[in-house]
Scaffold this active site. Structure first.
Site, PDB file in Angstrom:
ATOM      1  N   GLY A  46      -5.075  36.322 -83.689  1.00  0.00           N
ATOM      2  CA  GLY A  46      -5.457  35.862 -82.349  1.00  0.00           C
ATOM      3  C   GLY A  46      -5.650  34.356 -82.325  1.00  0.00           C
ATOM      4  N   GLY A  84      -8.473  31.389 -81.338  1.00  0.00           N
ATOM      5  CA  GLY A  84      -9.855  31.064 -81.014  1.00  0.00           C
ATOM      6  C   GLY A  84      -9.957  29.760 -80.260  1.00  0.00           C
ATOM      7  N   GLY A 124      -8.602  27.084 -82.888  1.00  0.00           N
ATOM      8  CA  GLY A 124      -7.385  27.252 -83.678  1.00  0.00           C
ATOM      9  C   GLY A 124      -6.956  28.703 -83.782  1.00  0.00           C
ATOM     10  N   VAL A 130      -6.042  32.324 -85.662  1.00  0.00           N
ATOM     11  CA  VAL A 130      -6.724  33.150 -86.657  1.00  0.00           C
ATOM     12  C   VAL A 130      -5.705  34.078 -87.318  1.00  0.00           C
ATOM     13  CG1 VAL A 130      -8.600  34.771 -87.088  1.00  0.00           C
ATOM     14  CG2 VAL A 130      -8.819  33.086 -85.255  1.00  0.00           C
ATOM     15  N   LYS A 152      -9.451  31.251 -89.904  1.00  0.00           N
ATOM     16  CA  LYS A 152      -9.137  30.404 -88.747  1.00  0.00           C
ATOM     17  C   LYS A 152      -8.654  29.034 -89.231  1.00  0.00           C
ATOM     18  CE  LYS A 152     -11.984  30.176 -85.203  1.00  0.00           C
ATOM     19  NZ  LYS A 152     -13.149  29.753 -84.360  1.00  0.00           N
ATOM     20  N   ASP A 189     -19.147  30.980 -74.996  1.00  0.00           N
ATOM     21  CA  ASP A 189     -17.818  31.575 -74.810  1.00  0.00           C
ATOM     22  C   ASP A 189     -17.865  33.092 -74.987  1.00  0.00           C
ATOM     23  OD1 ASP A 189     -15.170  31.352 -74.100  1.00  0.00           O
ATOM     24  OD2 ASP A 189     -14.454  30.884 -76.113  1.00  0.00           O
TER      25      ASP A 189
END
Length: 519
Positions: free
Chosen positions: A228, A230, A233, A235, A249, A342
């Site tokens: 994914g 983040g 950056g 991951v 990450k 977040d």
């Protein structure tokens, strides 16, 4: 030491000198003295006590209760729990001094070892090993505040920190040796690892770039496994030489080193069962990496998007309750409120048992103990961001409450959008408020994939809490303590309701069987 005392079934509270030397042999090789060498079975009167003997004392029973995980969770404030726990530990220390018949009770070494013995015995006597580790973590976080009140805490902290430092250095050296041995036997060449524990307080493993690249190179050199994206950056999945799966990450080069260092230092201090743990990091050749624990079930958004399976009502309630528990830990952190900034579906990861863990602390901000708000750059994910924060850049703990409320509404409605825009967010909150006020039926908002398999009263209770959370102003939102308490009640009610349903089904089955027999 607590684990050793627990697993030896109370025969010895502290490890023997020989065992201690074996465990910390790497430290001896480095010629490092941490004070841990004085804390072994037979080094003092208190060190000869067994766990079973300590458990006979009334002061032990009191300390065990006041330092338990339940006491820290149920206390009104963390400071109150700290005061109760540390006071009980001191009382137990005095009891152990008297029981050991120490001649010179002013002897600093004896008093310090008795203090360590008190902490170890209470941790070892918890209901399970995770409870003992949680007690040590909570007690260690109590120490900074306690230093101002009692000199004995300086001695406790001195020896506890030294013990932790020695353990961390030993683990770092042992892992280093294992990695080197494994890499030598592999065909793939690796640069010599410069792995080390960064500092005494962090407990983080410093990976070399070669180790990071080797961990990410999966499937016989077929490339990286992308997990994914983040806030800072991409991951990727990684496998350490030990076989442990991790999430790595790769920090964007646009991020400056100071912000990276701040995140590492901040994450190294926070530990909670519903927060993704930071395992280590890497800074080498201008590249920066963070290594986290791996959550195999993916994120919450993926499960709402899936068509082959449906998140049960019980799972949704537990996810909300546990996420609220994690936020309560952050907002009540001893050094000040930590605002995640977040909170969203994709940042709630799930274990194989579908237990939630908050992740991605790249935007997290700590407010000092005296601060209730701070003005900062507006950052986050649009559909989840606090409108008040977006308009005036005033960040408060209530900003996380708003984001959490949006997540709760998505779980109730089954909203399939991974990333909400402002229009979708406004439609979602407007519909929720209408249903909550009775202007629209509950059926207009409920996730149809649940097919009515949920407690209607609990659904409306969560909806009411979520609507309060998404108030346009922070003044109208409840604090995280109130949110957690309400969700905890709902979770207990949901669990009870499910148990009653199971009993009813069993009763009907028995009744049907009896009817058949009578016929």
């Amino acid at each position: 030491m607590a684990l050793y005392a627990r697993r030896t079934q109370g025969n010895q509270l502290l490890a023997s000198e020989d065992l201690l030397e074996t465990c910390f042999h790497p430290i001896v090789l480095l010629n490092i003295s941490c004070g841990i060498e004085d804390i072994f079975y037979g080094s003092s009167q208190c060190s000869k006590l067994s766990l079973a003997t300590v458990k006979e004392e009334e002061s032990y029973r009191i300390a065990s209760g006041k330092c338990s995980r339940n006491n820290f969770v149920s206390a009104v404030t963390f400071q109150e729990a700290c005061a109760n726990c540390t006071s009980a530990i001191l009382d137990l220390k005095e009891t152990l001094l008297n029981r050991s018949e120490v001649g010179d009770k002013k002897n600093n070494t004896e008093r310090s070892i008795c203090a360590v013995a008190a902490v170890v015995s209470v941790a070892a006597g918890q209901s399970d090993e995770s409870g003992g580790l949680a007690m040590i973590d909570s007690f260690n976080r109590c120490l900074p505040a306690a230093l101002d009140h009692d000199d004995d805490f300086i001695k406790i902290r001195y020896y506890v920190v030294k013990a932790l430092l020695a353990i961390l250095i030993a683990i770092g050296m042992l892992v280093f040796i294992i990695v080197v041995i494994k890499n030598v036997t592999k065909k793939k060449p690796l640069k010599p690892a410069k792995s080390q524990v960064i500092t005494a307080w962090s407990g983080l493993y410093r990976f070399s770039k070669a180790e990071i690249e080797y961990a990410m190179d999966l499937d016989d050199h077929h490339g990286k496994v992308f997990l994914g994206r983040g806030s800072a950056g991409n991951v990727y999945k990684g496998i350490l030489p030990s076989g442990q799966a991790v999430a790595i990450k790769h920090i964007n080069k646009s991020n400056d080193y100071d912000s990276f260092k701040k995140e590492v230092e901040g994450l190294s201090r926070i530990r909670h069962q519903n927060l993704v743990s930071l395992v280590g990091f890497c800074v080498e050749d201008g590249e920066q990496y963070l290594v986290y624990e791996f959550c195999p079930a993916g994120n919450l958004a993926q499960h709402l998007l899936r068509k082959d399976t449906v998140l049960t009502w019980e799972t949704r309630v537990r996810i909300l309750r546990d996420c609220a528990l994690a936020l309560r830990y952050l907002h009540r952190y001893i050094d000040g409120c930590i605002v995640h900034r977040d909170i969203k579906l994709t940042n709630i990861l799930l274990t194989e048992k579908m237990e939630p863990k908050l992740s991605d602390f790249g935007l997290a901000k700590m407010l000092g103990i005296e601060e209730t708000k701070v003005f900062t750059d507006v950052r986050g994910t649009i559909g989840y961001m606090d409108p008040e924060y977006m308009s005036n850049a005033k960040l408060t703990c209530a900003s996380d409450i708003y984001s959490f409320g949006i997540v709760a509404l998505q779980l109730l409605s089954g909203q399939k959008a991974v990333e909400l825009d402002l229009d979708a967010r406004d439609q979602l909150t407007r519909k929720a408020k209408d249903v909550n006020m009775g202007k629209r039926p509950v059926s207009d908002f409920e996730d149809q994939t649940l097919k009515g398999n949920f407690n209607k009263a609990d659904f409306q209770s969560i909806l009411q809490v979520a609507v309060l959370c998404v108030s346009n102003t922070s003044i109208g939102r409840p604090n995280i303590g109130v949110v957690f308490d309400e969700l905890d009640k709902i979770w207990k009610n949901t669990f009870s309701y499910k148990a009653k349903q199971g009993m009813s089904a069993s009763a009907m089955s028995v009744s049907g069987s009896l009817e058949m027999i009578s016929v």
